[in-house]
Design an enzyme around this catalytic site. Sequence first.
Site, PDB file in Angstrom:
ATOM      1  N   ASP A 257       1.734   4.066   2.719  1.00 24.76           N
ATOM      2  CA  ASP A 257       0.675   4.880   2.110  1.00 24.76           C
ATOM      3  C   ASP A 257       1.255   6.021   1.256  1.00 24.76           C
ATOM      4  OD1 ASP A 257      -1.968   5.337   1.496  1.00 24.76           O
ATOM      5  OD2 ASP A 257      -2.525   6.212   3.423  1.00 24.76           O
ATOM      6  N   ASP A 258       1.641   7.118   1.903  1.00 25.43           N
ATOM      7  CA  ASP A 258       2.173   8.293   1.191  1.00 25.43           C
ATOM      8  C   ASP A 258       3.380   8.813   1.962  1.00 25.43           C
ATOM      9  OD1 ASP A 258      -0.101   8.809  -0.871  1.00 25.43           O
ATOM     10  OD2 ASP A 258      -1.120   8.502   1.035  1.00 25.43           O
TER      11      ASP A 258
ATOM     12  N   GLU B 109     -11.100   3.347   6.118  1.00 25.25           N
ATOM     13  CA  GLU B 109     -10.045   4.253   6.611  1.00 25.25           C
ATOM     14  C   GLU B 109     -10.751   5.287   7.487  1.00 25.25           C
ATOM     15  OE1 GLU B 109      -8.118   6.543   3.528  1.00 25.25           O
ATOM     16  OE2 GLU B 109      -6.521   7.260   4.867  1.00 25.25           O
TER      17      GLU B 109
ATOM     18  N   HIS C 281       1.201   4.722  -2.533  1.00 21.23           N
ATOM     19  CA  HIS C 281       0.780   5.504  -3.703  1.00 21.23           C
ATOM     20  C   HIS C 281       2.030   6.166  -4.250  1.00 21.23           C
ATOM     21  CE1 HIS C 281      -3.552   5.225  -2.558  1.00 21.23           C
ATOM     22  NE2 HIS C 281      -3.012   5.098  -1.359  1.00 21.23           N
TER      23      HIS C 281
ATOM     24  N   HIS D  47       0.863  -1.187   0.000  1.00 20.90           N
ATOM     25  CA  HIS D  47       0.000   0.000   0.000  1.00 20.90           C
ATOM     26  C   HIS D  47       0.898   1.236   0.000  1.00 20.90           C
ATOM     27  CE1 HIS D  47      -3.807   2.067   1.911  1.00 20.90           C
ATOM     28  NE2 HIS D  47      -3.160   2.889   1.088  1.00 20.90           N
TER      29      HIS D  47
HETATM   30  N1  HPA Z   1      -6.761   7.251   1.219  1.00 25.03           N
HETATM   31  C1  HPA Z   1      -7.422   7.496   0.094  1.00 25.03           C
HETATM   32  N2  HPA Z   1      -6.836   7.931  -1.003  1.00 25.03           N
HETATM   33  C2  HPA Z   1      -5.521   8.121  -0.990  1.00 25.03           C
HETATM   34  C3  HPA Z   1      -4.785   7.868   0.138  1.00 25.03           C
HETATM   35  C4  HPA Z   1      -5.430   7.396   1.301  1.00 25.03           C
HETATM   36  O1  HPA Z   1      -4.855   7.141   2.372  1.00 25.03           O
HETATM   37  N3  HPA Z   1      -3.502   8.169  -0.179  1.00 25.03           N
HETATM   38  C5  HPA Z   1      -3.475   8.558  -1.466  1.00 25.03           C
HETATM   39  N4  HPA Z   1      -4.710   8.543  -1.965  1.00 25.03           N
HETATM   40 ZN    ZN Z   2      -3.857   4.685   0.462  1.00 23.70          ZN
END
Ligand code: HPA
Ligand code: ZN
Length: 350
Positions: free
Chosen positions: A286-287, A208, A27, A25
């Site tokens: 995630d990011d 989330e 992005h 996970h």
């Molecule tokens: N949630 C939803 N969309 C996203 C996320 C996330 O954590 N990170 C990048 N796009």
């Molecule tokens: Zn995500």
Amino acid sequence: MNPPPPLAPDDLPALLAAMPKAELHIHIEGSLEPEMIFALAARHGVALPYPDVEALRRAYAFSDLQSFLDIYYQGADVLRTEQDFYDLAGAYLARAATENIVRAEIFFDPQTHTARGVPMSAVIGGLSRACAEADTRHGVSAALILCFLRHLSERDAFDTLEQALPWREHFIGVGLDSSELGHPPEKFARVFARCRALGLHVVAHAGEEGPPDYIWQALDVLKAERIDHGVQCLHDTALVRRLAASGVPLTVCPLSNQKLRVFPDLARHNLGALLDAGLCATVNSDDPAYFGGYLNQNFRSVFAATGLTARHARQLALNSFKASFAPAADQARWREQLDAVFERHGVRGG
Ligand code: HPA
Ligand code: ZN
């Protein structure tokens, strides 16, 4: 035989860093560091609304998912050419290798780019070239997952899928991301059915910020093979039973959850409870450019805050291999590498 020696707490961060692991996970647009934003802006003669890297970093103060997404989409505006996408993925994969990530399944958001006039060929061409090189360059097995933006329509998702199909062999699956609340998985039932018919893997962000019902929909309507985040499942005991019985994995992102205030603080993160409930939870970044750390920092921080142990570390690494879409032979090889690292660190048995 004597029992294995207990692992000294000081050794845990070293073990977490050294153990082989899969990241499922991430992005790719969320690995765009402020320094690269400025470099790409200079490459393309784009003016940024921030004077320098520090000022941009100071803007990374989020209160929820939407407040993050607004800045994240703004940052992605400097990605224009095939070379930009290649450089972005190349930088992440080089970093991944240093963190002993042996497998990376990487999300990308084509609509964020095609809506600005960037051709699909530049997006998928650049990302897939970096992924193909990662194995020989870094020993990292890498694959792409195309995400649909859920704040846009299903029609837009269908159009995006059609545009991407000439590059079908360059991505292994599809996902669903962006603003969760108000955009339930069922909105994308038909496009996910078409993706499954094409033989693509399907995953979806659910639970989330959104309710357990969105996780049920991701499972029952989209037939998601993994749930991204999914941390809200603990509010629904029938859902926890379903996830445990089916083994559908959760890709949990501790620092993301902290920064977007999904939990009041990291000490109250529910990763340990998810594992205790028998769920196939994994740890992911995630990011990482926006949330204060790459994968090993996520492990270090959540272990320090919640008191997880070497036993949990092994479980999380094993879960990450099992939850991946990598061939069984690769997974078996990574499990052996994991055992060797635990041996080296003086941890034996489960
Ligand atoms: N949630 C939803 N969309 C996203 C996320 C996330 O954590 N990170 C990048 N796009
Ligand atoms: Zn995500």
